[in-house]
Scaffold this motif. Sequence first.
Motif, PDB file in Angstrom:
ATOM      1  N   ASP A   7     -20.832  14.804   4.778  1.00 48.86           N
ATOM      2  CA  ASP A   7     -19.724  14.099   3.102  1.00 48.86           C
ATOM      3  C   ASP A   7     -18.099  13.261   3.855  1.00 48.86           C
ATOM      4  OD1 ASP A   7     -18.695  14.089   0.971  1.00 48.86           O
ATOM      5  OD2 ASP A   7     -19.817  15.922   0.579  1.00 48.86           O
ATOM      6  N   PRO A 205     -15.393  25.242  -4.052  1.00 45.98           N
ATOM      7  CA  PRO A 205     -15.248  23.696  -3.677  1.00 45.98           C
ATOM      8  C   PRO A 205     -15.105  22.808  -4.530  1.00 45.98           C
ATOM      9  CG  PRO A 205     -18.054  24.688  -3.574  1.00 45.98           C
ATOM     10  CD  PRO A 205     -16.741  25.053  -4.346  1.00 45.98           C
ATOM     11  N   GLN A 210     -20.597  19.612  -5.658  1.00 46.33           N
ATOM     12  CA  GLN A 210     -20.568  20.619  -4.427  1.00 46.33           C
ATOM     13  C   GLN A 210     -20.613  21.787  -5.441  1.00 46.33           C
ATOM     14  OE1 GLN A 210     -16.796  19.203  -3.097  1.00 46.33           O
ATOM     15  NE2 GLN A 210     -17.136  17.665  -1.786  1.00 46.33           N
ATOM     16  N   GLN A 211     -19.817  22.235  -6.286  1.00 42.33           N
ATOM     17  CA  GLN A 211     -20.195  23.442  -7.089  1.00 42.33           C
ATOM     18  C   GLN A 211     -21.416  23.965  -7.260  1.00 42.33           C
ATOM     19  OE1 GLN A 211     -17.348  23.173  -9.926  1.00 42.33           O
ATOM     20  NE2 GLN A 211     -15.633  23.247  -8.777  1.00 42.33           N
ATOM     21  N   ARG A 213     -23.990  23.195  -6.320  1.00 43.43           N
ATOM     22  CA  ARG A 213     -24.825  23.538  -4.906  1.00 43.43           C
ATOM     23  C   ARG A 213     -24.686  24.759  -4.793  1.00 43.43           C
ATOM     24  NH1 ARG A 213     -23.965  17.955  -3.367  1.00 43.43           N
ATOM     25  NH2 ARG A 213     -22.309  18.463  -1.903  1.00 43.43           N
TER      26      ARG A 213
END
Length: 290
Positions: A7, A205, A210-211, A213
């Motif tokens: 990433d 995150p 991202q949050q 996941r």
Amino acid sequence: MTHPARDPRLTPARPDLADIALEGLVEAERFVAGAPGRVRVPSAPLRRTPRLNSGIDTEAVMGDAVSVYEVKDGFAYVQLAHDGYVGYLPAEAVGAAEPAPTHRVRALRTFLYPAPDLKRPNRGHLGLGSALAAEGREGDYLRLADGSFVFAPHCEPVGWREPDAAGTAERLVGTPYLWGGRTSLGLDCSGLVQLALELAGLACPRDTDQQERALGQPLPLDDLGGLRRGDLVFWRGHVGMMLDAGRLIHANGHHMAVAVEPLAAAVARIRENSYGPVTSLRRISPSAGS
């Protein structure tokens, strides 16, 4: 040589320069160890490229720890310690890592003064969650390492936590929407969630994907009626937090502010006009991410 995709938001690597910890994992002309630093201004934009007309990806605030890989042409190439985000800060925003913060701001905003006197012209402000290094106290004011003063009842020791993340979000109702914002002057959807969770002592995150996941446990997607305070509702590119079984709080471009509305109304409007259907529901336990 090939390596798994990384990433780029979280990878301190460019074709000419990379973190020494990535040597052998990415290709770069040279590898360096990041120097410890800390944000020494109330807030600073973190940009994807070292140009003033580059969009803001996120913000760093007073007290944020950073690793500095390069300082050049007025920009510092850094990685933020609290969420791993990589980008360019104004060089003047970054100072020495020490002294470390002793307090955090619990008020939505508080002013910096040149003396312990509310009648003196202020030097700026600090927002909710900012961290500061106090060297002592004079009356009702904390004396900071840079000679500024902050009203002490607006601050708490660094170990302070606000366990009700939804309550923190409610305090921010009406805050203007700002893409990349994560302060009480302006927030985007994931910035609101990150600030609220971090003040509860939970690692979070930065961005919505991202949050989605990383945070919490999944809930049945067909049970919008079973949600409770603190649950997160995700769309592809958007996130909000439940205040109770029926009300959602979120920073959004429709209201251009942090707003509360019935979940059913938000789901219908977002599905029709912007991000499509809800993609997941997540429940965060009190100890998650701590």
